[in-house]
Design a protein around this motif. Structure first.
Motif, PDB file in Angstrom:
ATOM      1  N   ALA A 101       0.819  -1.211   0.000  1.00  0.00           N
ATOM      2  CA  ALA A 101       0.000   0.000   0.000  1.00  0.00           C
ATOM      3  C   ALA A 101       0.855   1.265   0.000  1.00  0.00           C
ATOM      4  N   SER A 102       2.095   1.147   0.462  1.00  0.00           N
ATOM      5  CA  SER A 102       2.949   2.334   0.546  1.00  0.00           C
ATOM      6  C   SER A 102       4.330   2.062  -0.049  1.00  0.00           C
ATOM      7  N   ARG A 103       4.969   3.143  -0.457  1.00  0.00           N
ATOM      8  CA  ARG A 103       6.348   3.065  -0.959  1.00  0.00           C
ATOM      9  C   ARG A 103       7.264   2.542   0.140  1.00  0.00           C
ATOM     10  N   ALA A 104       7.041   3.014   1.367  1.00  0.00           N
ATOM     11  CA  ALA A 104       7.855   2.577   2.505  1.00  0.00           C
ATOM     12  C   ALA A 104       7.744   1.068   2.719  1.00  0.00           C
ATOM     13  N   GLY A 105       6.557   0.511   2.524  1.00  0.00           N
ATOM     14  CA  GLY A 105       6.378  -0.931   2.660  1.00  0.00           C
ATOM     15  C   GLY A 105       7.181  -1.700   1.625  1.00  0.00           C
ATOM     16  N   ALA A 106       7.186  -1.198   0.395  1.00  0.00           N
ATOM     17  CA  ALA A 106       7.964  -1.852  -0.668  1.00  0.00           C
ATOM     18  C   ALA A 106       9.457  -1.736  -0.395  1.00  0.00           C
ATOM     19  N   LEU A 107       9.898  -0.584   0.081  1.00  0.00           N
ATOM     20  CA  LEU A 107      11.322  -0.422   0.407  1.00  0.00           C
ATOM     21  C   LEU A 107      11.726  -1.332   1.565  1.00  0.00           C
ATOM     22  N   GLY A 108      10.837  -1.497   2.540  1.00  0.00           N
ATOM     23  CA  GLY A 108      11.108  -2.422   3.638  1.00  0.00           C
ATOM     24  C   GLY A 108      11.216  -3.852   3.144  1.00  0.00           C
ATOM     25  N   SER A 109      10.421  -4.192   2.146  1.00  0.00           N
ATOM     26  CA  SER A 109      10.490  -5.530   1.570  1.00  0.00           C
ATOM     27  C   SER A 109      11.801  -5.747   0.819  1.00  0.00           C
ATOM     28  N   ILE A 110      12.291  -4.722   0.151  1.00  0.00           N
ATOM     29  CA  ILE A 110      13.605  -4.815  -0.502  1.00  0.00           C
ATOM     30  C   ILE A 110      14.673  -5.119   0.544  1.00  0.00           C
ATOM     31  N   ALA A 111      14.617  -4.423   1.671  1.00  0.00           N
ATOM     32  CA  ALA A 111      15.580  -4.680   2.752  1.00  0.00           C
ATOM     33  C   ALA A 111      15.455  -6.109   3.259  1.00  0.00           C
ATOM     34  N   SER A 112      14.218  -6.608   3.323  1.00  0.00           N
ATOM     35  CA  SER A 112      14.002  -7.984   3.766  1.00  0.00           C
ATOM     36  C   SER A 112      14.574  -8.983   2.768  1.00  0.00           C
ATOM     37  N   VAL A 113      14.403  -8.731   1.480  1.00  0.00           N
ATOM     38  CA  VAL A 113      15.001  -9.608   0.468  1.00  0.00           C
ATOM     39  C   VAL A 113      16.513  -9.619   0.633  1.00  0.00           C
ATOM     40  N   GLN A 114      17.100  -8.439   0.823  1.00  0.00           N
ATOM     41  CA  GLN A 114      18.555  -8.366   0.973  1.00  0.00           C
ATOM     42  C   GLN A 114      19.038  -9.184   2.163  1.00  0.00           C
ATOM     43  N   SER A 115      18.292  -9.186   3.252  1.00  0.00           N
ATOM     44  CA  SER A 115      18.745  -9.914   4.440  1.00  0.00           C
ATOM     45  C   SER A 115      18.384 -11.396   4.423  1.00  0.00           C
ATOM     46  N   ASP A 160      19.543 -19.573  -6.966  1.00  0.00           N
ATOM     47  CA  ASP A 160      20.935 -19.122  -6.933  1.00  0.00           C
ATOM     48  C   ASP A 160      21.085 -17.745  -7.561  1.00  0.00           C
ATOM     49  N   ALA A 161      20.328 -17.486  -8.626  1.00  0.00           N
ATOM     50  CA  ALA A 161      20.376 -16.177  -9.280  1.00  0.00           C
ATOM     51  C   ALA A 161      19.857 -15.088  -8.347  1.00  0.00           C
ATOM     52  N   VAL A 162      18.813 -15.388  -7.567  1.00  0.00           N
ATOM     53  CA  VAL A 162      18.303 -14.420  -6.593  1.00  0.00           C
ATOM     54  C   VAL A 162      19.374 -14.139  -5.544  1.00  0.00           C
ATOM     55  N   LYS A 163      20.007 -15.189  -5.042  1.00  0.00           N
ATOM     56  CA  LYS A 163      21.062 -15.007  -4.034  1.00  0.00           C
ATOM     57  C   LYS A 163      22.160 -14.084  -4.546  1.00  0.00           C
ATOM     58  N   ARG A 164      22.592 -14.312  -5.785  1.00  0.00           N
ATOM     59  CA  ARG A 164      23.668 -13.492  -6.363  1.00  0.00           C
ATOM     60  C   ARG A 164      23.220 -12.050  -6.603  1.00  0.00           C
ATOM     61  N   ALA A 165      22.006 -11.885  -7.090  1.00  0.00           N
ATOM     62  CA  ALA A 165      21.526 -10.558  -7.476  1.00  0.00           C
ATOM     63  C   ALA A 165      21.146  -9.691  -6.276  1.00  0.00           C
ATOM     64  N   ALA A 166      20.631 -10.292  -5.224  1.00  0.00           N
ATOM     65  CA  ALA A 166      20.063  -9.530  -4.107  1.00  0.00           C
ATOM     66  C   ALA A 166      21.104  -8.735  -3.324  1.00  0.00           C
ATOM     67  N   GLU A 167      22.216  -9.347  -3.057  1.00  0.00           N
ATOM     68  CA  GLU A 167      23.226  -8.691  -2.234  1.00  0.00           C
ATOM     69  C   GLU A 167      23.934  -7.607  -3.038  1.00  0.00           C
ATOM     70  N   GLY A 168      23.891  -6.407  -2.535  1.00  0.00           N
ATOM     71  CA  GLY A 168      24.574  -5.306  -3.189  1.00  0.00           C
ATOM     72  C   GLY A 168      23.860  -4.720  -4.385  1.00  0.00           C
ATOM     73  N   ALA A 169      22.629  -5.172  -4.645  1.00  0.00           N
ATOM     74  CA  ALA A 169      21.876  -4.639  -5.775  1.00  0.00           C
ATOM     75  C   ALA A 169      21.471  -3.190  -5.492  1.00  0.00           C
ATOM     76  N   THR A 170      21.452  -2.391  -6.516  1.00  0.00           N
ATOM     77  CA  THR A 170      21.005  -1.008  -6.400  1.00  0.00           C
ATOM     78  C   THR A 170      19.489  -0.959  -6.549  1.00  0.00           C
ATOM     79  N   THR A 171      18.902   0.170  -6.205  1.00  0.00           N
ATOM     80  CA  THR A 171      17.463   0.344  -6.368  1.00  0.00           C
ATOM     81  C   THR A 171      17.200   1.440  -7.383  1.00  0.00           C
ATOM     82  N   ASP A 172      16.460   1.090  -8.412  1.00  0.00           N
ATOM     83  CA  ASP A 172      16.017   2.041  -9.437  1.00  0.00           C
ATOM     84  C   ASP A 172      14.583   2.412  -9.092  1.00  0.00           C
ATOM     85  N   ASP A 173      14.413   3.576  -8.462  1.00  0.00           N
ATOM     86  CA  ASP A 173      13.093   4.008  -7.999  1.00  0.00           C
ATOM     87  C   ASP A 173      12.361   4.705  -9.139  1.00  0.00           C
ATOM     88  N   GLN A 174      11.383   4.031  -9.709  1.00  0.00           N
ATOM     89  CA  GLN A 174      10.617   4.574 -10.822  1.00  0.00           C
ATOM     90  C   GLN A 174       9.244   5.072 -10.386  1.00  0.00           C
TER      91      GLN A 174
END
Length: 106
Positions: free
Chosen positions: A33-47, A91-105
């Motif tokens: 519902a919010s941008r903040a929620g999506a950004l929090g989910s990105i952080a969760s994917v990274q961890s 395995d591709a998710v593991k490699r891509a998630a760590e250190g990935a940048t965020t393109d905020d569109q």
């Protein structure tokens, strides 16, 4: 080449796709519902992406979910042609998630 989270809107909700270094989408988020929620989910994917136990294959083994420590789904894969291909997708998710940048569109 590093991965990239592409944050965007879907109707009045927010979501992201995780792209591998080759540009392929390897994970699609839930809708938030919010941008903040999506950004929090990105952080969760990274961890969580580096932890094999966080991946839950579908019954047929052709898809998978990435789950947070609380068991909540934070991303879904595409459908793969085989269980081996789905494991390669994890395995591709593991490699891509760590250190990935965020393109905020948004």
């Amino acid at each position: 080449m590093a991965g990239k989270y592409v944050l965007k809107t879907s109707g009045d909700q927010f979501m992201f796709n995780l792209h591998a270094g080759n540009g392929q989408i390897v994970l699609t988020s839930e809708r938030y519902a919010s941008r903040a929620g999506a950004l929090g989910s990105i952080a969760s994917v990274q961890s969580n992406a580096g932890q094999g136990a966080r991946y839950e294959p579908s019954a047929d083994g052709l898809r998978f979910d990435l789950r947070a420590a609380n068991g909540q789904a934070i991303g879904h894969s595409e459908a793969y042609s085989s269980a081996d291909a789905a494991r390669s997708g994890m395995d591709a998710v593991k490699r891509a998630a760590e250190g990935a940048t965020t393109d905020d569109q948004t």
